[in-house]
Design a protein around this motif. Structure first.
Motif, PDB file in Angstrom:
ATOM      1  N   TRP A   1     -55.323 -11.322 -40.368  1.00  0.00           N
ATOM      2  CA  TRP A   1     -53.918 -11.573 -40.066  1.00  0.00           C
ATOM      3  C   TRP A   1     -53.875 -12.852 -39.249  1.00  0.00           C
ATOM      4  O   TRP A   1     -54.493 -12.946 -38.185  1.00  0.00           O
ATOM      5  CB  TRP A   1     -53.282 -10.437 -39.284  1.00  0.00           C
ATOM      6  N   SER A   2     -53.166 -13.853 -39.738  1.00  0.00           N
ATOM      7  CA  SER A   2     -53.021 -15.109 -39.012  1.00  0.00           C
ATOM      8  C   SER A   2     -51.831 -15.008 -38.074  1.00  0.00           C
ATOM      9  O   SER A   2     -50.681 -14.904 -38.524  1.00  0.00           O
ATOM     10  CB  SER A   2     -52.814 -16.273 -39.989  1.00  0.00           C
ATOM     11  N   ARG A   3     -52.110 -15.014 -36.782  1.00  0.00           N
ATOM     12  CA  ARG A   3     -51.024 -14.948 -35.809  1.00  0.00           C
ATOM     13  C   ARG A   3     -50.193 -16.221 -35.838  1.00  0.00           C
ATOM     14  O   ARG A   3     -48.977 -16.178 -35.674  1.00  0.00           O
ATOM     15  CB  ARG A   3     -51.579 -14.704 -34.396  1.00  0.00           C
ATOM     16  N   SER A   4     -50.825 -17.382 -36.061  1.00  0.00           N
ATOM     17  CA  SER A   4     -50.076 -18.641 -36.071  1.00  0.00           C
ATOM     18  C   SER A   4     -49.194 -18.771 -37.310  1.00  0.00           C
ATOM     19  O   SER A   4     -48.099 -19.315 -37.243  1.00  0.00           O
ATOM     20  CB  SER A   4     -51.027 -19.833 -35.965  1.00  0.00           C
ATOM     21  N   ARG A   5     -49.668 -18.261 -38.444  1.00  0.00           N
ATOM     22  CA  ARG A   5     -48.885 -18.334 -39.681  1.00  0.00           C
ATOM     23  C   ARG A   5     -47.962 -17.133 -39.859  1.00  0.00           C
ATOM     24  O   ARG A   5     -47.044 -17.168 -40.666  1.00  0.00           O
ATOM     25  CB  ARG A   5     -49.822 -18.411 -40.890  1.00  0.00           C
ATOM     26  N   GLY A   6     -48.283 -16.033 -39.157  1.00  0.00           N
ATOM     27  CA  GLY A   6     -47.490 -14.815 -39.289  1.00  0.00           C
ATOM     28  C   GLY A   6     -47.632 -14.165 -40.656  1.00  0.00           C
ATOM     29  O   GLY A   6     -46.678 -13.588 -41.180  1.00  0.00           O
ATOM     30  N   LYS A   7     -48.851 -14.249 -41.247  1.00  0.00           N
ATOM     31  CA  LYS A   7     -49.069 -13.661 -42.568  1.00  0.00           C
ATOM     32  C   LYS A   7     -50.550 -13.395 -42.777  1.00  0.00           C
ATOM     33  O   LYS A   7     -51.404 -13.833 -41.996  1.00  0.00           O
ATOM     34  CB  LYS A   7     -48.541 -14.570 -43.670  1.00  0.00           C
ATOM     35  N   LEU A   8     -50.839 -12.666 -43.854  1.00  0.00           N
ATOM     36  CA  LEU A   8     -52.232 -12.409 -44.206  1.00  0.00           C
ATOM     37  C   LEU A   8     -52.920 -13.727 -44.537  1.00  0.00           C
ATOM     38  O   LEU A   8     -52.305 -14.639 -45.106  1.00  0.00           O
ATOM     39  CB  LEU A   8     -52.312 -11.464 -45.413  1.00  0.00           C
ATOM     40  N   TRP A   9     -54.181 -13.805 -44.173  1.00  0.00           N
ATOM     41  CA  TRP A   9     -54.968 -15.013 -44.374  1.00  0.00           C
ATOM     42  C   TRP A   9     -56.297 -14.612 -44.986  1.00  0.00           C
ATOM     43  O   TRP A   9     -57.102 -13.952 -44.353  1.00  0.00           O
ATOM     44  CB  TRP A   9     -55.140 -15.720 -43.023  1.00  0.00           C
ATOM     45  N   ARG A  10     -56.479 -14.957 -46.220  1.00  0.00           N
ATOM     46  CA  ARG A  10     -57.728 -14.672 -46.915  1.00  0.00           C
ATOM     47  C   ARG A  10     -58.701 -15.793 -46.612  1.00  0.00           C
ATOM     48  O   ARG A  10     -58.462 -16.929 -47.012  1.00  0.00           O
ATOM     49  CB  ARG A  10     -57.468 -14.505 -48.406  1.00  0.00           C
ATOM     50  N   LYS A  11     -59.745 -15.466 -45.868  1.00  0.00           N
ATOM     51  CA  LYS A  11     -60.696 -16.478 -45.393  1.00  0.00           C
ATOM     52  C   LYS A  11     -61.160 -17.336 -46.563  1.00  0.00           C
ATOM     53  O   LYS A  11     -61.643 -16.830 -47.565  1.00  0.00           O
ATOM     54  CB  LYS A  11     -61.889 -15.795 -44.706  1.00  0.00           C
ATOM     55  N   GLY A  12     -60.961 -18.635 -46.424  1.00  0.00           N
ATOM     56  CA  GLY A  12     -61.380 -19.591 -47.440  1.00  0.00           C
ATOM     57  C   GLY A  12     -60.310 -19.965 -48.439  1.00  0.00           C
ATOM     58  O   GLY A  12     -60.558 -20.764 -49.332  1.00  0.00           O
ATOM     59  N   GLU A  13     -59.082 -19.421 -48.285  1.00  0.00           N
ATOM     60  CA  GLU A  13     -58.050 -19.706 -49.282  1.00  0.00           C
ATOM     61  C   GLU A  13     -57.661 -21.179 -49.324  1.00  0.00           C
ATOM     62  O   GLU A  13     -57.284 -21.686 -50.369  1.00  0.00           O
ATOM     63  CB  GLU A  13     -56.819 -18.819 -49.097  1.00  0.00           C
ATOM     64  N   SER A  14     -57.781 -21.888 -48.199  1.00  0.00           N
ATOM     65  CA  SER A  14     -57.467 -23.320 -48.226  1.00  0.00           C
ATOM     66  C   SER A  14     -58.724 -24.186 -48.149  1.00  0.00           C
ATOM     67  O   SER A  14     -58.738 -25.282 -48.662  1.00  0.00           O
ATOM     68  CB  SER A  14     -56.484 -23.695 -47.109  1.00  0.00           C
ATOM     69  N   SER A  15     -59.795 -23.678 -47.556  1.00  0.00           N
ATOM     70  CA  SER A  15     -61.016 -24.480 -47.395  1.00  0.00           C
ATOM     71  C   SER A  15     -62.058 -24.209 -48.476  1.00  0.00           C
ATOM     72  O   SER A  15     -62.959 -25.019 -48.681  1.00  0.00           O
ATOM     73  CB  SER A  15     -61.663 -24.187 -46.038  1.00  0.00           C
ATOM     74  N   GLY A  16     -61.955 -23.051 -49.130  1.00  0.00           N
ATOM     75  CA  GLY A  16     -62.973 -22.662 -50.101  1.00  0.00           C
ATOM     76  C   GLY A  16     -64.190 -21.998 -49.476  1.00  0.00           C
ATOM     77  O   GLY A  16     -65.085 -21.549 -50.177  1.00  0.00           O
ATOM     78  N   GLN A  17     -64.219 -21.885 -48.145  1.00  0.00           N
ATOM     79  CA  GLN A  17     -65.372 -21.335 -47.425  1.00  0.00           C
ATOM     80  C   GLN A  17     -65.168 -19.840 -47.217  1.00  0.00           C
ATOM     81  O   GLN A  17     -64.849 -19.376 -46.141  1.00  0.00           O
ATOM     82  CB  GLN A  17     -65.562 -22.060 -46.083  1.00  0.00           C
ATOM     83  N   GLN A  18     -65.361 -19.067 -48.264  1.00  0.00           N
ATOM     84  CA  GLN A  18     -65.038 -17.645 -48.266  1.00  0.00           C
ATOM     85  C   GLN A  18     -66.034 -16.790 -47.490  1.00  0.00           C
ATOM     86  O   GLN A  18     -67.178 -17.177 -47.287  1.00  0.00           O
ATOM     87  CB  GLN A  18     -64.994 -17.126 -49.700  1.00  0.00           C
ATOM     88  N   GLN A  19     -65.545 -15.632 -47.082  1.00  0.00           N
ATOM     89  CA  GLN A  19     -66.384 -14.584 -46.496  1.00  0.00           C
ATOM     90  C   GLN A  19     -66.315 -13.370 -47.412  1.00  0.00           C
ATOM     91  O   GLN A  19     -65.219 -12.909 -47.755  1.00  0.00           O
ATOM     92  CB  GLN A  19     -65.892 -14.164 -45.107  1.00  0.00           C
ATOM     93  N   HIS A  20     -67.484 -12.869 -47.769  1.00  0.00           N
ATOM     94  CA  HIS A  20     -67.553 -11.655 -48.572  1.00  0.00           C
ATOM     95  C   HIS A  20     -68.054 -10.531 -47.674  1.00  0.00           C
ATOM     96  O   HIS A  20     -69.058 -10.682 -46.977  1.00  0.00           O
ATOM     97  CB  HIS A  20     -68.437 -11.864 -49.793  1.00  0.00           C
ATOM     98  N   LEU A  21     -67.351  -9.427 -47.681  1.00  0.00           N
ATOM     99  CA  LEU A  21     -67.658  -8.301 -46.813  1.00  0.00           C
ATOM    100  C   LEU A  21     -68.883  -7.541 -47.310  1.00  0.00           C
ATOM    101  O   LEU A  21     -68.930  -7.120 -48.465  1.00  0.00           O
ATOM    102  CB  LEU A  21     -66.448  -7.363 -46.742  1.00  0.00           C
ATOM    103  N   VAL A  22     -69.860  -7.389 -46.433  1.00  0.00           N
ATOM    104  CA  VAL A  22     -71.034  -6.578 -46.720  1.00  0.00           C
ATOM    105  C   VAL A  22     -70.822  -5.182 -46.148  1.00  0.00           C
ATOM    106  O   VAL A  22     -71.058  -4.180 -46.814  1.00  0.00           O
ATOM    107  CB  VAL A  22     -72.319  -7.240 -46.172  1.00  0.00           C
TER     108      VAL A  22
END
Length: 148
Positions: free
Chosen positions: A69-90
């Protein structure tokens, strides 16, 4: 601490509760958030801390792609959605009090918006702070000039 977490203190390995019951017992902040620490699953390196709400946690568990949850954007933030540097949950775990999450992740590229592997690059001494790592990628290359 909720009764559910007290009961889990004495539970045997393999015992569990339904996710809905657990989430109802979590100590969410007044804003409905919980701190989530992301750690590289194979090296133990602490990469970042961000916030999750129940929706972000459920999405992360279902898709195995970490969502915050991005507090600055006030919405869900999928890690890597703008940078491409994703996190995959183990794996994901709550602490004994139900007020902090530990996410074991497979981080692709830098975790930090500064282009560094970890957000924890300002080392503190008794009388000084110093930068302890170089960016892996220029932030302008990750997000476009002036976006980081």
């Amino acid at each position: 601490m909720s009764q559910l977490f007290k009961d889990l203190e004495r539970a045997r390995v393999g015992e569990g509760v339904e996710l809905d019951s657990l989430l109802a017992a979590v100590k969410w902040s007044a804003d409905g958030l919980i701190p989530a620490i992301a750690q590289q699953h194979d090296s133990g390196e602490v990469l970042m801390m961000a916030w999750m709400n129940a929706t972000a946690l459920r999405e992360s568990l279902a898709t195995r792609r970490v969502c915050y949850w991005s507090r600055s954007r006030g919405k869900l933030w999928r890690k890597g959605e703008s940078s491409g540097q994703q996190q995959h949950l183990v794996s994901a775990a709550l602490d004994c009090d139900g007020d902090t999450l530990l996410l074991q992740v497979d981080q692709h590229g830098p975790a930090c918006h500064t282009g560094r592997r970890s957000c924890f690059y300002v080392a503190l001494d008794a009388d000084r702070a110093r930068v302890s790592s170089e960016p892996l990628i220029d932030p302008d290359a990750l997000y476009g000039k002036g976006q980081a």
